[in-house]
Write a protein that holds these residues in place. Structure first.
Motif, short mmCIF file in Angstrom:
data_model
loop_
_atom_site.label_atom_id
_atom_site.label_comp_id
_atom_site.label_asym_id
_atom_site.label_seq_id
_atom_site.Cartn_x
_atom_site.Cartn_y
_atom_site.Cartn_z
N ARG A 1 0.84 -1.21 0.00
CA ARG A 1 0.00 0.00 0.00
C ARG A 1 0.87 1.25 0.00
O ARG A 1 0.58 2.22 -0.71
CB ARG A 1 -0.92 0.01 1.21
N ALA A 2 1.94 1.26 0.78
CA ALA A 2 2.84 2.40 0.82
C ALA A 2 3.52 2.61 -0.53
O ALA A 2 3.66 3.74 -1.00
CB ALA A 2 3.89 2.22 1.91
N GLU A 3 3.91 1.51 -1.17
CA GLU A 3 4.52 1.60 -2.49
C GLU A 3 3.54 2.15 -3.51
O GLU A 3 3.90 2.96 -4.37
CB GLU A 3 5.03 0.23 -2.94
N LEU A 4 2.27 1.74 -3.41
CA LEU A 4 1.25 2.23 -4.32
C LEU A 4 1.04 3.74 -4.13
O LEU A 4 0.96 4.48 -5.12
CB LEU A 4 -0.06 1.48 -4.12
N ILE A 5 0.97 4.17 -2.90
CA ILE A 5 0.80 5.60 -2.63
C ILE A 5 1.97 6.39 -3.21
O ILE A 5 1.77 7.43 -3.86
CB ILE A 5 0.65 5.86 -1.11
N ALA A 6 3.18 5.89 -3.02
CA ALA A 6 4.37 6.57 -3.54
C ALA A 6 4.35 6.59 -5.07
O ALA A 6 4.66 7.62 -5.69
CB ALA A 6 5.63 5.90 -3.03
N ALA A 7 3.97 5.50 -5.69
CA ALA A 7 3.93 5.43 -7.15
C ALA A 7 2.87 6.37 -7.71
O ALA A 7 3.10 7.06 -8.71
CB ALA A 7 3.66 4.00 -7.61
N MET A 8 1.72 6.43 -7.05
CA MET A 8 0.66 7.33 -7.50
C MET A 8 1.09 8.78 -7.35
O MET A 8 0.82 9.61 -8.22
CB MET A 8 -0.62 7.05 -6.73
N ALA A 9 1.74 9.09 -6.26
CA ALA A 9 2.21 10.46 -6.03
C ALA A 9 3.24 10.84 -7.08
O ALA A 9 3.25 11.97 -7.58
CB ALA A 9 2.79 10.59 -4.63
N GLU A 10 4.09 9.91 -7.42
CA GLU A 10 5.12 10.18 -8.43
C GLU A 10 4.48 10.44 -9.79
O GLU A 10 4.87 11.35 -10.52
CB GLU A 10 6.08 9.00 -8.52
N GLN A 11 3.47 9.63 -10.13
CA GLN A 11 2.78 9.82 -11.40
C GLN A 11 2.05 11.15 -11.46
O GLN A 11 2.04 11.82 -12.48
CB GLN A 11 1.76 8.70 -11.63
N ASP A 12 1.42 11.52 -10.36
CA ASP A 12 0.63 12.75 -10.30
C ASP A 12 1.48 13.97 -10.02
O ASP A 12 1.00 15.09 -10.14
CB ASP A 12 -0.45 12.65 -9.22
#
Length: 55
Positions: free
Chosen positions: A35-46
């Motif tokens: 979940r933490a990795e997903l949040i970081a990946a989404m933040a990076e994309q956005d």
């Protein structure tokens, strides 16, 4: 990358439903990390730091 993480999270959730107590702790830790990795990946994309996961 986020799709793969979302799939991984769903797989971990499925495993968690049938896990014994010892496995449960390990799966919960893996789920928290995913979940933490997903949040970081989404933040990076956005391009933001406050992205919310889709779960």
């Amino acid at each position: 990358m986020t799709i793969a993480l979302e799939i991984h999270i769903e797989e971990l959730r499925a495993e968690l439903r049938n896990a014994d107590p010892a496995e449960r702790r390990q799966i919960e830790a893996e789920l928290e990390l995913a979940r933490a990795e997903l949040i970081a990946a989404m933040a990076e994309q956005d391009g933001t730091r406050d992205a919310e996961p889709p779960f």
